[in-house]
Motif scaffolding. Structure first.
Motif, PDB file in Angstrom:
ATOM      1  N   LYS A  82       0.829  -1.214   0.000  1.00 35.45           N
ATOM      2  CA  LYS A  82       0.000   0.000   0.000  1.00 35.45           C
ATOM      3  C   LYS A  82       0.860   1.259   0.000  1.00 35.45           C
ATOM      4  CE  LYS A  82      -4.122  -1.960   1.842  1.00 35.45           C
ATOM      5  NZ  LYS A  82      -5.373  -1.763   2.420  1.00 35.45           N
ATOM      6  N   ASN A  87       2.149   1.714  -3.449  1.00 38.42           N
ATOM      7  CA  ASN A  87       1.122   1.642  -4.498  1.00 38.42           C
ATOM      8  C   ASN A  87       1.322   0.442  -5.427  1.00 38.42           C
ATOM      9  OD1 ASN A  87      -0.334   4.005  -3.722  1.00 38.42           O
ATOM     10  ND2 ASN A  87       1.355   5.210  -4.552  1.00 38.42           N
ATOM     11  N   GLU A  89      -0.186  -3.095  -6.482  1.00 34.27           N
ATOM     12  CA  GLU A  89      -1.408  -3.900  -6.408  1.00 34.27           C
ATOM     13  C   GLU A  89      -1.073  -5.297  -5.879  1.00 34.27           C
ATOM     14  OE1 GLU A  89      -4.541  -2.907  -7.165  1.00 34.27           O
ATOM     15  OE2 GLU A  89      -3.795  -0.900  -7.587  1.00 34.27           O
TER      16      GLU A  89
END
Length: 116
Positions: free
Chosen positions: A59, A62, A64
């Protein structure tokens, strides 16, 4: 698997601030006709699960979940293997094998598999 030196220092800073331990292994790979350095990172904290730490860093950066690949062989890897693209070794525990996406002989083997 990361090929970014800035990520390395940022990851170590995050680990320090959050009382995590980060271990890094360096491997060189032939990628698209060029020798490139690949870093393999292991994050852990006995107070939290490997899955939690992996998700947290993903997270922050960034990344996935579908782009995160993990590898492990024991009960403490079970949640991480299940929650991400998890692989195990032929000698992995039965429970880990049951939730993994496959088996590889080494981290190098997983990198080769993913590059195909």
């Amino acid at each position: 698997i990361i090929e970014n030196e800035m990520f390395d220092s940022r990851l170590r800073e995050i680990a320090l601030k959050n009382d995590l331990v980060v271990t890094r292994f360096n491997e060189k790979r032939l990628i698209e006709g060029k020798i490139q350095r690949c870093w393999v990172y292991f994050l852990y904290d006995k107070k939290i699960s490997k899955s939690y730490a992996t998700n947290y860093i993903g997270k922050l950066e960034n990344i996935e979940n579908c782009d995160i690949f993990t590898i492990g062989d024991n009960h403490n890897d079970l949640e991480m293997i299940r929650d991400f693209n998890g692989y195990t070794f032929p000698w992995g525990k039965k429970e880990v094998k049951s939730v993994s996406d496959g088996r590889v002989l080494s981290v190098k083997g997983l990198v080769k598999k993913l590059m195909r």
